[in-house]
Write a protein that holds these residues in place. Structure first.
Motif, PDB file in Angstrom:
ATOM      1  N   GLN A   1     -10.416   2.671   6.860  1.00 57.29           N
ATOM      2  CA  GLN A   1     -10.495   4.104   7.349  1.00 57.29           C
ATOM      3  C   GLN A   1     -10.076   4.921   6.224  1.00 57.29           C
ATOM      4  N   LEU A   2     -10.434   6.262   6.533  1.00 58.99           N
ATOM      5  CA  LEU A   2     -10.038   7.420   5.346  1.00 58.99           C
ATOM      6  C   LEU A   2      -8.586   7.234   5.077  1.00 58.99           C
ATOM      7  N   GLU A   3      -7.801   7.139   5.907  1.00 59.20           N
ATOM      8  CA  GLU A   3      -6.317   7.130   5.789  1.00 59.20           C
ATOM      9  C   GLU A   3      -5.695   6.196   5.209  1.00 59.20           C
ATOM     10  N   GLU A   4      -6.530   5.151   4.897  1.00 59.30           N
ATOM     11  CA  GLU A   4      -6.179   3.849   4.311  1.00 59.30           C
ATOM     12  C   GLU A   4      -6.470   3.929   2.619  1.00 59.30           C
ATOM     13  N   ALA A   5      -6.816   5.156   2.394  1.00 59.95           N
ATOM     14  CA  ALA A   5      -7.094   5.371   0.702  1.00 59.95           C
ATOM     15  C   ALA A   5      -5.542   5.394   0.220  1.00 59.95           C
ATOM     16  N   GLY A   6      -5.535   5.202  -1.138  1.00 56.44           N
ATOM     17  CA  GLY A   6      -4.109   5.109  -1.655  1.00 56.44           C
ATOM     18  C   GLY A   6      -4.232   4.088  -2.546  1.00 56.44           C
ATOM     19  N   GLU A   7      -3.098   3.693  -3.189  1.00 60.51           N
ATOM     20  CA  GLU A   7      -2.650   2.678  -4.230  1.00 60.51           C
ATOM     21  C   GLU A   7      -2.285   1.293  -3.504  1.00 60.51           C
ATOM     22  N   TYR A   8      -2.961   0.269  -3.949  1.00 63.31           N
ATOM     23  CA  TYR A   8      -2.926  -1.125  -3.615  1.00 63.31           C
ATOM     24  C   TYR A   8      -2.095  -1.928  -4.811  1.00 63.31           C
ATOM     25  N   ARG A   9      -1.194  -2.520  -4.205  1.00 64.55           N
ATOM     26  CA  ARG A   9      -0.332  -3.367  -5.361  1.00 64.55           C
ATOM     27  C   ARG A   9      -0.283  -4.795  -4.985  1.00 64.55           C
ATOM     28  N   CYS A  10      -0.731  -5.438  -5.970  1.00 67.29           N
ATOM     29  CA  CYS A  10      -0.953  -7.083  -5.682  1.00 67.29           C
ATOM     30  C   CYS A  10       0.256  -7.590  -6.607  1.00 67.29           C
ATOM     31  N   GLU A  11       1.168  -8.370  -5.717  1.00 67.04           N
ATOM     32  CA  GLU A  11       2.319  -8.967  -6.483  1.00 67.04           C
ATOM     33  C   GLU A  11       2.199 -10.276  -6.432  1.00 67.04           C
ATOM     34  N   VAL A  12       2.315 -11.245  -7.409  1.00 68.86           N
ATOM     35  CA  VAL A  12       1.976 -12.484  -7.465  1.00 68.86           C
ATOM     36  C   VAL A  12       3.214 -13.243  -7.871  1.00 68.86           C
ATOM     37  N   VAL A  13       3.985 -14.270  -7.220  1.00 66.02           N
ATOM     38  CA  VAL A  13       4.905 -14.888  -7.808  1.00 66.02           C
ATOM     39  C   VAL A  13       4.711 -16.487  -8.074  1.00 66.02           C
ATOM     40  N   VAL A  14       4.819 -17.013  -9.227  1.00 71.90           N
ATOM     41  CA  VAL A  14       4.683 -18.599  -9.126  1.00 71.90           C
ATOM     42  C   VAL A  14       5.954 -18.825 -10.014  1.00 71.90           C
ATOM     43  N   THR A  15       6.940 -19.165  -9.237  1.00 64.61           N
ATOM     44  CA  THR A  15       8.177 -19.154  -9.860  1.00 64.61           C
ATOM     45  C   THR A  15       8.299 -19.990 -10.951  1.00 64.61           C
ATOM     46  N   PRO A  16       9.054 -19.594 -11.799  1.00 64.13           N
ATOM     47  CA  PRO A  16       9.891 -18.441 -12.054  1.00 64.13           C
ATOM     48  C   PRO A  16       9.302 -16.989 -12.569  1.00 64.13           C
ATOM     49  N   LEU A  17       7.975 -17.184 -12.437  1.00 65.51           N
ATOM     50  CA  LEU A  17       7.251 -16.059 -13.164  1.00 65.51           C
ATOM     51  C   LEU A  17       6.853 -15.146 -11.955  1.00 65.51           C
ATOM     52  N   LYS A  18       6.606 -13.877 -12.492  1.00 66.22           N
ATOM     53  CA  LYS A  18       6.272 -12.932 -11.366  1.00 66.22           C
ATOM     54  C   LYS A  18       5.143 -11.947 -12.164  1.00 66.22           C
TER      55      LYS A  18
ATOM     56  N   VAL B   1      -4.124  -0.626  -8.074  1.00 62.52           N
ATOM     57  CA  VAL B   1      -5.485  -0.134  -8.038  1.00 62.52           C
ATOM     58  C   VAL B   1      -5.336   0.951  -7.034  1.00 62.52           C
ATOM     59  N   GLN B   2      -6.327   1.835  -7.409  1.00 62.53           N
ATOM     60  CA  GLN B   2      -6.426   3.090  -6.334  1.00 62.53           C
ATOM     61  C   GLN B   2      -7.639   2.988  -5.502  1.00 62.53           C
ATOM     62  N   LEU B   3      -7.696   2.828  -4.263  1.00 69.09           N
ATOM     63  CA  LEU B   3      -8.724   2.669  -3.325  1.00 69.09           C
ATOM     64  C   LEU B   3      -9.307   4.050  -2.668  1.00 69.09           C
ATOM     65  N   GLU B   4     -10.494   4.439  -3.246  1.00 66.50           N
ATOM     66  CA  GLU B   4     -11.007   5.684  -2.537  1.00 66.50           C
ATOM     67  C   GLU B   4     -11.748   5.159  -1.327  1.00 66.50           C
ATOM     68  N   VAL B   5     -11.784   6.014  -0.508  1.00 66.97           N
ATOM     69  CA  VAL B   5     -12.994   5.780   0.649  1.00 66.97           C
ATOM     70  C   VAL B   5     -13.595   7.010   0.841  1.00 66.97           C
ATOM     71  N   VAL B   6     -14.946   6.908   0.714  1.00 68.28           N
ATOM     72  CA  VAL B   6     -15.978   8.044   0.941  1.00 68.28           C
ATOM     73  C   VAL B   6     -16.762   7.654   2.181  1.00 68.28           C
ATOM     74  N   ALA B   7     -17.318   8.766   2.719  1.00 62.52           N
ATOM     75  CA  ALA B   7     -18.451   8.899   3.547  1.00 62.52           C
ATOM     76  C   ALA B   7     -19.509   9.721   3.173  1.00 62.52           C
TER      77      ALA B   7
ATOM     78  N   TRP C   1       0.953  -1.173   0.032  1.00 64.02           N
ATOM     79  CA  TRP C   1      -0.114  -0.172   0.164  1.00 64.02           C
ATOM     80  C   TRP C   1       0.789   1.319  -0.116  1.00 64.02           C
ATOM     81  N   LYS C   2       0.530   2.203  -0.711  1.00 66.51           N
ATOM     82  CA  LYS C   2       1.254   3.371  -0.786  1.00 66.51           C
ATOM     83  C   LYS C   2       0.209   4.592  -0.762  1.00 66.51           C
ATOM     84  N   SER C   3       0.386   5.325   0.332  1.00 71.65           N
ATOM     85  CA  SER C   3      -0.495   6.223   1.038  1.00 71.65           C
ATOM     86  C   SER C   3      -0.524   7.681  -0.020  1.00 71.65           C
ATOM     87  N   LEU C   4      -1.555   8.302  -0.270  1.00 70.22           N
ATOM     88  CA  LEU C   4      -1.663   9.484  -0.838  1.00 70.22           C
ATOM     89  C   LEU C   4      -0.903  10.581  -0.543  1.00 70.22           C
ATOM     90  N   THR C   5      -0.612  10.562   1.016  1.00 66.44           N
ATOM     91  CA  THR C   5       0.228  12.015   1.484  1.00 66.44           C
ATOM     92  C   THR C   5       1.494  11.456   1.521  1.00 66.44           C
TER      93      THR C   5
END
Length: 253
Positions: free
Chosen positions: A95-112, A117-123, A49-53
């Motif tokens: 929570q609001l501060e958990e918005a940001g960019e989420y990265r899913c990394e998959v390794v099936v040796t030897p491939l990666k 995806v950007q996650l937006e949290v709204v209220a 996860w990479k935060s917006l801030t």
């Protein structure tokens, strides 16, 4: 197996953005496409996860072999869903501060393979109508539409009226003042819009509506009241779940 025929791909939410309500148990989608049947003991999944801030990436969850670890409390990827290629990340009580960019990394040796995806949290705003008659001149009322607990900050509040003569709603542009947006402790926002009415110039039976439009709402939030001949009564029948009316009666001595 010939490496050329082995193909590994990851697919996230189409459009690259996922929107979720505050406090929801969110599932951030990640699907694995692989040319062979998956063997979960020989694959690895890491969610970042990479935060917006802050432009710093942190590890949220990892799974490899029979080891799994959540770096964010409650984070989980279901091992049995993983068998069928679903590496989606579940985060309870987002929570609001958990918005940001989420990265899913998959390794099936030897491939990666990986996807983001950007996650937006709204209220969603809650809306209520209040009548303020304190310090107002005779026949002059001030109606207040209070919207609270919304995120993000951008919001649009308008007033409409429907008379018996013209049943189609007409937007009211004059005598409307919308105050500044106020930030709450939890990061959500509040704002109040005021409508000034001279009841002697209005027809009884006119229905007024405060209309709130916000990114978190599929349809506008509407709160209404009816002007009755006995002035300044907020009609009880107009009450809905997200609308509470408080009438402050001002007595002339």
């Amino acid at each position: 197996a010939d490496l050329g025929s082995m193909d590994l791909k990851v697919e996230m939410m189409a459009g690259g953005t996922q929107i979720t309500p505050l406090n929801d148990n969110v599932t951030i989608f990640c699907n694995i496409f692989y040319s062979q049947p998956l063997n979960i003991t020989s694959m690895g999944i890491t969610w970042f996860w990479k935060s917006l801030t802050f432009d710093k990436e942190v590890k949220v969850f990892e799974f490899f072999g029979d080891h799994q670890e959540a770096f964010r409390p409650g984070a989980i990827v279901s091992p049995w869903r993983l068998k069928s290629g679903d590496a989606s990340l579940r985060l309870p009580g987002i929570q609001l501060e958990e918005a940001g960019e989420y990265r899913c990394e998959v390794v099936v040796t030897p491939l990666k393979a990986q996807g983001t995806v950007q996650l937006e949290v709204v209220a969603s705003p809650a809306s209520r109508l209040l009548l303020d008659q304190v310090g107002m001149k005779e026949n002059e009322d001030k109606y207040m539409c209070e919207s609270s607990g919304f995120y993000p900050e951008a919001i649009n509040i308008t007033w409409e009226k429907q008379t018996q003569k013209f049943p189609h709603p007409i937007e009211i542009s004059e005598d409307v003042i919308t105050g500044p947006t106020i930030k709450n402790m939890d990061g959500t926002f509040n704002v109040t819009s005021c409508l000034k009415l001279n009841s002697s110039q209005e027809d009884p039976g006119t229905v007024y509506q405060c209309v709130v439009r916000h990114a978190s709402l599929h349809t506008p939030l509407r709160s209404n009241f009816t002007l009755t001949a006995a002035r300044h009564s907020l009609s009880e029948t107009e009450k809905t779940d997200n609308f509470s009316a408080a009438a402050h009666h001002h007595h002339h001595h």
